[in-house]
Design a protein around this motif. Structure first.
Motif, mmCIF file in Angstrom:
data_model
loop_
_atom_site.group_PDB
_atom_site.id
_atom_site.type_symbol
_atom_site.label_atom_id
_atom_site.label_comp_id
_atom_site.label_asym_id
_atom_site.label_seq_id
_atom_site.Cartn_x
_atom_site.Cartn_y
_atom_site.Cartn_z
ATOM 1 N N GLU A 16 5.063 8.187 -1.397
ATOM 2 C CA GLU A 16 4.219 7.625 -0.335
ATOM 3 C C GLU A 16 5.074 7.023 0.782
ATOM 4 O O GLU A 16 4.737 7.123 1.960
ATOM 5 N N LYS B 191 0.800 -1.232 0.000
ATOM 6 C CA LYS B 191 0.000 0.000 0.000
ATOM 7 C C LYS B 191 0.832 1.281 0.000
ATOM 8 O O LYS B 191 0.415 2.302 0.536
ATOM 9 N N MET B 192 2.051 1.217 -0.524
ATOM 10 C CA MET B 192 2.845 2.436 -0.706
ATOM 11 C C MET B 192 3.443 2.348 -2.105
ATOM 12 O O MET B 192 4.545 1.852 -2.289
ATOM 13 N N ARG B 193 2.673 2.810 -3.060
ATOM 14 C CA ARG B 193 2.996 2.553 -4.450
ATOM 15 C C ARG B 193 4.175 3.374 -4.982
ATOM 16 O O ARG B 193 4.874 2.977 -5.882
ATOM 17 N N THR B 194 4.377 4.561 -4.404
ATOM 18 C CA THR B 194 5.424 5.432 -4.935
ATOM 19 C C THR B 194 6.454 5.756 -3.856
ATOM 20 O O THR B 194 6.207 5.583 -2.661
ATOM 21 N N ASP C 133 6.507 9.791 2.705
ATOM 22 C CA ASP C 133 5.434 10.331 3.539
ATOM 23 C C ASP C 133 5.339 9.577 4.859
ATOM 24 O O ASP C 133 5.153 10.150 5.927
ATOM 25 N N TRP C 134 5.458 8.257 4.725
ATOM 26 C CA TRP C 134 5.438 7.402 5.927
ATOM 27 C C TRP C 134 6.607 7.786 6.843
ATOM 28 O O TRP C 134 6.423 7.981 8.056
#
Lengths: 410, 279
Positions: free
Chosen positions: B221, B215-218, B224-225
């Motif tokens: 992302e 669930k972290m495609r890029t 961001d985490w």
């Protein structure tokens, strides 16, 4: 009479074909570690586990050494066991390969043939499996994805035969076979399950005189792999050689039994001859290169050249008698090695084929071609040149260089 | 007049090897950048710098760095580095490798290198899986994470690398993410000036192989985490340095002094040699 069953045609690459074969005969344990170009096999297999298509315990280990160790111990409890690896992984397994064959554990392993470091390389040659030639494993080589599929199924049946009880490695050329999509005919799970049969475990007599199955079993405890000093070690090793002799026969039988259900037959299971019967010139090789040689043989035959190819399917045990029988009338033979035995004056296949022909009088002239190291492509043109070399050798009645290199710079 | 501009750090890289193999959004470039920045700021002698790496995506760092380097076999980077450091203790030996390489097949080498406190510096790019071979489960894969060999969710507990390093005896232990560029660079500088075994874990985004299955495609992302979850807790207990969706504890956990293995070794050799002279 042939009772060929209905088969399904699937588009699979070599790795997928191997994984598909491994899913069919109720394998109990798979322990593996990812390594290119084998990875697809374990990935595919873990999908089968996730989808509930198999009831296999799948273990992701932290190294290949551990993978083989886990397979060995699973196998000696009576579990049907499978794994897959490639060059550096196989090299890391080295110690455990000998323990596995010494414990007579019928593990089946696919090896995606790849070059060994250094320099680092991920492409195909046979230096990985040739380095494990004397590890006590049966070594079978696939020509295409179909044969890889067939060999894995046959592998279980051969390995678990009571008169054999040896681990089997099936070599398939890295990338050339592992990553190339082919039409593969697959049998149904049920047919494969029936063909391979349930895992039969031989009975042995314990030190207390009890007759028990040869496996780790809390009800009938026994020790596996205990120390055997000069008083017994030698006999164990001689027994392994005996098992290899038995395997020669068993591989042939299984090849025939497999033909009955699938309609596919690979020579006598040990060797596959193509236009060798009346050949003047012949190439001996193993693996995917055989396909290229077949094409060239067809072309040459049309031109009136009596060319042939002898594919070695079982390199361990080596069918010495079959090789002699196949090559005795051939005038000039080129043995192709996709690995080197540095300082040995030629590759391993060359040494063994030439040695097999020693007792023949007159014996064919045999030369060695080292080719395709680190994945270098070998073209039909180069194969044709080898046949031309052989023809020249016959005309000139002179052998010349014993060891030659195909497609090498400089 | 057109003036050719040269990147100030280009002398540290082998430009013939560029473009690199790393995917879009990968953190390896950031790690390499921080490393050469640290080397530059310390004005280190490139002739005395050895970069050793193992197998995996970050393993290419040895080839990209314009220093003496060794791209080793899988898991053995610390064994190779140990040889180089013992043969010539004057060399600054840095291992740049991945979690899969250093802590699976290489796990044994790691704990023993840390235990004997050999003066090798380790930068570990942790991307939570075997990225190069296509994203299989490895020793740092979080519980329940999806990988190509755990499509049903990982059931193995992962290593806490900083805890492992500290418990094994490392004299410097830190964890950063590739978002912490300046802190990471400073941390590498500090590490390079120390005597004994040092370890920095860099949590690195692997969107192409790991992220998209979790669930972290890029890369964004994943970054961001890092931004959302990172908490700097310097000198906190490394055994409690969690890595989870909610919290990423980063910082320097250990910074102590201890006599290095090579120093002990060469002292011992001198002592024995002195005694011999007396005979």
């Amino acid at each position: 009479m042939k009772t060929v069953v209905k088969q399904e045609m699937l588009a699979l690459n070599g790795d997928e074909a191997v994984a598909y074969a491994a899913k069919q005969p109720d394998v109990d344990v798979v322990a593996a570690y990812p390594v290119t170009p084998q990875t697809i096999i374990v990935e595919k297999f873990s999908e089968y586990v996730a989808n509930g298509e198999v009831e296999t315990e799948f273990v992701c280990t932290e190294s290949e050494h551990s993978a083989m160790t886990a397979c060995l111990t699973a196998s000696v409890t009576g579990a049907r066991t499978f794994t897959a690896t490639s060059a550096p992984g196989l090299a890391l397994m080295h110690e455990m390969l000998f323990v596995t064959s010494g414990c007579r554990a019928p593990v089946v392993m696919a090896v995606a043939n790849r070059a060994l470091s250094a320099p680092l390389n991920i492409h195909c040659d046979h230096s990985d499996t040739m380095a494990e030639r004397d590890s006590g494993w049966i070594q079978l080589y696939a020509e295409n994805a179909q044969e890889a599929y067939d060999l894995i199924i046959q592998g279980f049946k051969i390995a678990e035969s009571q008169e054999v009880l040896l681990p089997v490695m099936v070599g398939l050329d890295g990338f050339t076979l592992t990553h190339t999509l082919e039409n593969v005919q697959v049998l149904s799970d049920e047919v494969v399950r029936k063909f391979v049969g349930s895992h039969q475990i031989p009975k042995v007599v314990t030190h207390e005189g009890k007759i028990v199955p040869f496996k780790l079993d809390p009800d009938n405890p026994m020790s596996m792999g205990p120390i055997a000093l000069p008083n017994y070690y030698f006999e164990f090793k001689r027994q392994q050689e005996e098992a290899m002799r038995n395997a020669l026969k068993r591989i042939s039988q299984v090849n025939e039994e497999f033909e009955v259900i699938s309609g596919r037959r690979y020579g006598n299971g040990l060797l596959e001859l193509y236009q060798v019967e009346d050949a003047d010139v012949a190439i001996v090789c193993l693996g995917s290169t055989t396909g290229t040689v077949r094409t060239v043989v067809d072309e040459l035959r049309e031109e009136g050249v009596k060319a042939g190819v002898l594919k070695i399917r079982a390199f361990r045990p080596l069918p010495v008698e079959g090789i002699v029988e196949a090559l005795k009338k051939v005038k000039a033979v080129a043995v192709m090695d996709r690995s080197m035995s540095f300082g040995g004056g030629g590759g391993a296949v060359f040494h063994e084929v030439r040695h097999a022909l020693y007792d023949l009088t007159p014996h064919p002239n045999v030369v060695n071609y080292i080719y395709g190291l680190g994945g270098r492509d070998t073209s039909p043109t180069q194969i044709r040149q080898i046949f031309e070399d052989l023809q020249r050798m016959i005309q000139a009645k002179r052998v010349g260089e014993l060891v030659r290199y195909v497609g090498l710079r400089g | 007049m057109v003036q050719e501009t040269v990147h100030p750090l280009s002398k540290y890289l082998r430009e013939a090897m560029i473009p690199h193999i790393w995917c879009t959004g990968c953190g390896n470039g950031v790690i390499l950048n921080c490393f050469v920045q640290a080397v530059d700021e310390l004005e280190m002698d490139l002739d005395k710098l050895v970069v050793v790496s193992g197998i995996g995506c970050i393993g290419r760092a040895a080839g990209y760095t314009n220093a003496d380097s060794f791209h080793t076999t899988h898991g053995r980077s610390l064994a190779f580095a140990t040889g180089a450091k013992l043969a010539n203790p004057e060399l600054n030996v840095v291992v740049i490798s991945g979690d899969g390489d250093l802590f699976a097949i290489g796990g044994n080498h790691f704990i023993h290198a840390a235990r004997r406190n050999i003066g090798v510096k380790v930068i570990c790019a942790n991307n939570f899986n075997y990225g190069m071979t296509g994203g299989q489960q490895g020793p740092t894969t979080p519980l329940e994470a999806s990988t190509t060999t755990t499509p049903y969710g990982n059931i193995e507990h992962p290593f806490n690398l900083v805890h492992l390093a500290a418990a094994s005896g490392a004299t410097y232990v830190a964890r950063w993410t590739t978002l912490h560029v300046r802190r990471l660079t400073q941390s590498i500088k500090r590490m390079l000036q120390k005597e004994g075994f040092c370890f920095i874990e860099v949590i690195s985004p692997c969107p192409e192989i790991f992220g998209r299955r979790n669930k972290m495609r890029t890369g964004l992302e994943m970054m961001d985490w890092f931004k959302r979850a990172s908490v700097v807790e310097n000198f906190s207990d490394p055994s409690k340095a969690e890595i989870s969706t909610e919290k990423l504890i980063v910082g320097e956990f250990v910074n102590t002094e201890k006599v290095s293995y090579e120093k002990f070794l060469h002292e011992k050799i001198s002592q024995i040699n002195e005694k011999r002279v007396g005979w």
